[in-house]
Scaffold this motif. Structure first.
Motif, PDB file in Angstrom:
ATOM      1  N   ALA A  66     -17.831 -33.367  14.607  1.00 17.33           N
ATOM      2  CA  ALA A  66     -19.302 -33.415  14.630  1.00 17.33           C
ATOM      3  C   ALA A  66     -19.775 -34.738  15.230  1.00 17.33           C
ATOM      4  O   ALA A  66     -20.272 -35.623  14.527  1.00 17.33           O
ATOM      5  CB  ALA A  66     -19.854 -33.215  13.230  1.00 17.33           C
ATOM      6  N   LEU A  67     -19.633 -34.863  16.541  1.00 17.23           N
ATOM      7  CA  LEU A  67     -19.945 -36.131  17.199  1.00 17.23           C
ATOM      8  C   LEU A  67     -21.421 -36.491  17.103  1.00 17.23           C
ATOM      9  O   LEU A  67     -21.780 -37.664  16.942  1.00 17.23           O
ATOM     10  CB  LEU A  67     -19.522 -36.069  18.668  1.00 17.23           C
ATOM     11  N   ARG A  68     -22.302 -35.494  17.228  1.00 18.12           N
ATOM     12  CA  ARG A  68     -23.736 -35.787  17.159  1.00 18.12           C
ATOM     13  C   ARG A  68     -24.105 -36.340  15.782  1.00 18.12           C
ATOM     14  O   ARG A  68     -24.850 -37.313  15.674  1.00 18.12           O
ATOM     15  CB  ARG A  68     -24.547 -34.531  17.482  1.00 18.12           C
TER      16      ARG A  68
ATOM     17  N   ALA B  34     -26.919 -51.362  27.490  1.00 13.59           N
ATOM     18  CA  ALA B  34     -26.451 -50.329  28.418  1.00 13.59           C
ATOM     19  C   ALA B  34     -26.692 -48.933  27.834  1.00 13.59           C
ATOM     20  O   ALA B  34     -27.106 -48.010  28.538  1.00 13.59           O
ATOM     21  CB  ALA B  34     -24.971 -50.529  28.709  1.00 13.59           C
ATOM     22  N   SER B  35     -26.449 -48.776  26.531  1.00 11.73           N
ATOM     23  CA  SER B  35     -26.672 -47.473  25.897  1.00 11.73           C
ATOM     24  C   SER B  35     -28.158 -47.113  25.890  1.00 11.73           C
ATOM     25  O   SER B  35     -28.523 -45.957  26.105  1.00 11.73           O
ATOM     26  CB  SER B  35     -26.134 -47.489  24.459  1.00 11.73           C
ATOM     27  N   LEU B  36     -29.002 -48.099  25.635  1.00 17.85           N
ATOM     28  CA  LEU B  36     -30.444 -47.856  25.641  1.00 17.85           C
ATOM     29  C   LEU B  36     -30.920 -47.446  27.042  1.00 17.85           C
ATOM     30  O   LEU B  36     -31.743 -46.544  27.193  1.00 17.85           O
ATOM     31  CB  LEU B  36     -31.198 -49.091  25.164  1.00 17.85           C
TER      32      LEU B  36
ATOM     33  N   VAL C  53     -22.662 -42.191  21.029  1.00 23.47           N
ATOM     34  CA  VAL C  53     -24.106 -42.112  21.302  1.00 23.47           C
ATOM     35  C   VAL C  53     -24.348 -41.750  22.763  1.00 23.47           C
ATOM     36  O   VAL C  53     -25.187 -40.905  23.089  1.00 23.47           O
ATOM     37  CB  VAL C  53     -24.796 -43.444  20.950  1.00 23.47           C
ATOM     38  N   ASP C  54     -23.595 -42.364  23.667  1.00 23.32           N
ATOM     39  CA  ASP C  54     -23.752 -42.081  25.094  1.00 23.32           C
ATOM     40  C   ASP C  54     -23.377 -40.634  25.418  1.00 23.32           C
ATOM     41  O   ASP C  54     -24.016 -39.992  26.257  1.00 23.32           O
ATOM     42  CB  ASP C  54     -22.879 -43.031  25.917  1.00 23.32           C
ATOM     43  N   ILE C  55     -22.353 -40.116  24.761  1.00 24.46           N
ATOM     44  CA  ILE C  55     -21.873 -38.758  25.043  1.00 24.46           C
ATOM     45  C   ILE C  55     -22.912 -37.715  24.646  1.00 24.46           C
ATOM     46  O   ILE C  55     -23.232 -36.809  25.426  1.00 24.46           O
ATOM     47  CB  ILE C  55     -20.542 -38.488  24.309  1.00 24.46           C
ATOM     48  N   VAL C  56     -23.460 -37.830  23.438  1.00 20.80           N
ATOM     49  CA  VAL C  56     -24.350 -36.769  22.941  1.00 20.80           C
ATOM     50  C   VAL C  56     -25.769 -36.892  23.484  1.00 20.80           C
ATOM     51  O   VAL C  56     -26.535 -35.925  23.429  1.00 20.80           O
ATOM     52  CB  VAL C  56     -24.372 -36.736  21.397  1.00 20.80           C
TER      53      VAL C  56
ATOM     54  N   ALA D 195     -21.680 -32.354  23.143  1.00 25.59           N
ATOM     55  CA  ALA D 195     -22.164 -32.463  24.520  1.00 25.59           C
ATOM     56  C   ALA D 195     -23.647 -32.806  24.511  1.00 25.59           C
ATOM     57  O   ALA D 195     -24.332 -32.690  23.487  1.00 25.59           O
ATOM     58  CB  ALA D 195     -21.926 -31.150  25.274  1.00 25.59           C
ATOM     59  N   SER D 196     -24.155 -33.210  25.659  1.00 24.71           N
ATOM     60  CA  SER D 196     -25.569 -33.546  25.764  1.00 24.71           C
ATOM     61  C   SER D 196     -26.406 -32.274  25.722  1.00 24.71           C
ATOM     62  O   SER D 196     -25.920 -31.185  26.054  1.00 24.71           O
ATOM     63  CB  SER D 196     -25.836 -34.288  27.071  1.00 24.71           C
ATOM     64  N   PRO D 197     -27.675 -32.366  25.319  1.00 27.87           N
ATOM     65  CA  PRO D 197     -28.534 -31.174  25.266  1.00 27.87           C
ATOM     66  C   PRO D 197     -28.633 -30.448  26.605  1.00 27.87           C
ATOM     67  O   PRO D 197     -28.740 -29.223  26.638  1.00 27.87           O
ATOM     68  CB  PRO D 197     -29.894 -31.752  24.848  1.00 27.87           C
ATOM     69  N   SER D 198     -28.587 -31.184  27.711  1.00 25.03           N
ATOM     70  CA  SER D 198     -28.713 -30.561  29.026  1.00 25.03           C
ATOM     71  C   SER D 198     -27.563 -29.608  29.320  1.00 25.03           C
ATOM     72  O   SER D 198     -27.700 -28.688  30.132  1.00 25.03           O
ATOM     73  CB  SER D 198     -28.778 -31.637  30.122  1.00 25.03           C
ATOM     74  N   ALA D 199     -26.420 -29.804  28.656  1.00 24.41           N
ATOM     75  CA  ALA D 199     -25.271 -28.917  28.862  1.00 24.41           C
ATOM     76  C   ALA D 199     -25.377 -27.648  28.032  1.00 24.41           C
ATOM     77  O   ALA D 199     -24.722 -26.653  28.331  1.00 24.41           O
ATOM     78  CB  ALA D 199     -23.978 -29.652  28.504  1.00 24.41           C
ATOM     79  N   VAL D 200     -26.211 -27.677  26.993  1.00 29.95           N
ATOM     80  CA  VAL D 200     -26.295 -26.557  26.062  1.00 29.95           C
ATOM     81  C   VAL D 200     -27.540 -25.710  26.281  1.00 29.95           C
ATOM     82  O   VAL D 200     -27.505 -24.485  26.158  1.00 29.95           O
ATOM     83  CB  VAL D 200     -26.275 -27.078  24.601  1.00 29.95           C
ATOM     84  N   LEU D 201     -28.653 -26.339  26.628  1.00 34.06           N
ATOM     85  CA  LEU D 201     -29.940 -25.650  26.698  1.00 34.06           C
ATOM     86  C   LEU D 201     -29.961 -24.441  27.641  1.00 34.06           C
ATOM     87  O   LEU D 201     -30.449 -23.370  27.253  1.00 34.06           O
ATOM     88  CB  LEU D 201     -31.036 -26.640  27.084  1.00 34.06           C
TER      89      LEU D 201
END
Length: 423
Positions: free
Chosen positions: A346-348, A418-420, A381-384, A150-156
């Motif tokens: 381990a997606l990240r 788009a990813s950038l 890359v987009d997910i994490v 997950a993205s950092p915003s979901a974990v922090l």
């Protein structure tokens, strides 16, 4: 500084002629345009450290060219901790945004935030026995898995809340359990620092790392003091500051009472700094030391410090170092092998080393293969949503611009752009 490009260009031309290579042939070996190479030889274009290291390898110059292009240094100093009379403020908005901000208590009162609804667990003992410690330990493992998917915003936010809870519980718990809670809280804080760096907030990352050191010290565990220097060295590494990276890693290795694992991670980071500086021999020596130290049996039963998702972290870092040393083809061979060993969950890690693998192949001129590899990881890359992976993705995008007419590059470019933008 105005003379440096002229001197480098003259030396490059001298070495090229001695090697019996035409401008066209050397350009093809380096995977740069003939015009780009010509401008560097005439001194009208400044060489980058990466370009110099690549030329050293192709011309077998033994680091002579890299020595003429000093590695980058960051002018901005790393922030230091200052938590006298500190209050933690965190906002969780209904739209999904959140923020965390440590503030001086007087600033809070000045801002009128003292009226914000607050709660306390009271003054009585908060837990009975040491049972909850294992529960928080299990939760930590789950958050670590979530951090891979997950993205950092979901974990922090959850990490921040758990750190605060553990710190609060430790204050009102029996001494034996108190140390365990504080040390585990330190690991939560350190992980929060990593997620903060992944979100692009280096200052917050270092704040959390410093807080982790203080919590661990309060729990009579000094191991994180050295590891905090390793974490700081990661910030300077992504700033491409070889000197600071090496210095911080060496300070970690000189810290008394440091565990073999942290010493190994410090040696690994020092190797990466040497790679940025173009020092192959010093890099390989540090990697050998890291391999020996990290093979030692663990001395504690707590969560693993550093990555827990790589079968052979030193081998993976070796691939990264070889790329930075200008040995792209060797790097690609190592990363090809090691990426296959990353666990599927381990997606990240998959995204990080998948991008670096594609970068190594692109730098080696294997553009079609690099684009194909990139296509398999862009969704991940987009997910994490990682700021550090984005740094490598930008590097890859710059390399691919040198091959902008290639069909594979034209095909992947919209997805890459788009990813950038999303990141």
């Amino acid at each position: 500084m105005t003379e440096q490009p002229m001197m480098f260009g003259a030396e490059l031309r001298k070495l090229r002629i001695a090697a019996g290579l035409s401008l066209t042939r050397l350009a093809a070996e380096l995977h740069y345009s003939k015009g780009h190479l010509s401008k560097i030889e005439t001194g009208s274009k400044r060489p980058t450290p990466e370009f110099a290291r690549r030329c050293d390898v192709v011309l077998d110059a033994g680091g002579k060219l890299a020595d003429m292009v000093p590695p980058r240094t960051s002018e901005a100093p790393l922030p230091e901790a200052n938590r006298d009379g500190e209050v933690w403020l965190m906002s969780l908005e209904s739209g999904g945004k959140s923020w965390f901000r440590p503030m001086d208590r007087r600033q809070v009162l000045t801002a009128g935030a003292a009226s914000v609804l607050a709660f306390s667990l009271g003054g009585a003992p908060a837990i009975a026995g040491d049972g909850p410690v294992s529960t928080f330990r299990t939760l930590f493992d789950q958050y670590r898995k979530l951090g891979q998917t997950a993205s950092p915003s979901a974990v922090l936010p959850a990490l921040i809340a758990q750190t605060h809870t553990l710190r609060d519980l430790a204050v009102r718990t029996a001494p034996g359990v108190r140390d365990e809670l504080l040390v585990l809280g330190a690991r939560y804080a350190e992980f929060a620092g990593w997620m903060a760096q992944e979100s692009g907030a280096d200052d917050a990352a270092l704040w959390w790392t410093d807080h982790a050191v203080e919590l661990a010290a309060a729990g009579n565990d000094r191991s994180l003091a050295a590891y905090s220097l390793v974490r700081r060295a990661l910030v300077t590494l992504y700033r491409e500051d070889a000197r600071q990276t090496i210095e911080l890693a060496r300070r970690a290795r000189r810290t008394p009472g440091t565990s073999a694992r942290v010493l190994g991670l410090a040696a690994q980071r020092e190797a990466q700094g040497h790679a940025l500086a173009g020092d192959y021999d010093a890099c390989m020596r540090s990697l050998d030391q890291a391999r020996e130290l990290l093979s030692a049996p663990p001395t504690d039963s707590g969560p693993v410090i550093g990555t827990a998702n790589l079968t052979d972290p030193v081998a993976m870092v070796s691939g990264w170092c070889l790329h930075d040393l200008g040995r792209a083809r060797d790097a690609a061979a190592v990363l090809d092998r090691e990426v296959q060993r990353v666990p599927p969950h381990a997606l990240r890690s998959t995204a990080r080393y998948g991008v670096r693998r594609a970068l190594a192949h692109a730098t080696a001129g294997e553009v079609d293969h690099a684009c194909a590899l990139l296509g398999t990881v862009l969704d991940t890359v987009d997910i994490v949503s990682s700021a550090t992976i984005l740094t490598d993705l930008r590097r890859l995008a710059r390399v691919l611009t040198r091959f902008h007419t290639a069909p594979a590059v034209r095909e992947i470019q919209p997805r890459l752009t788009a990813s950038l933008r999303t990141s």
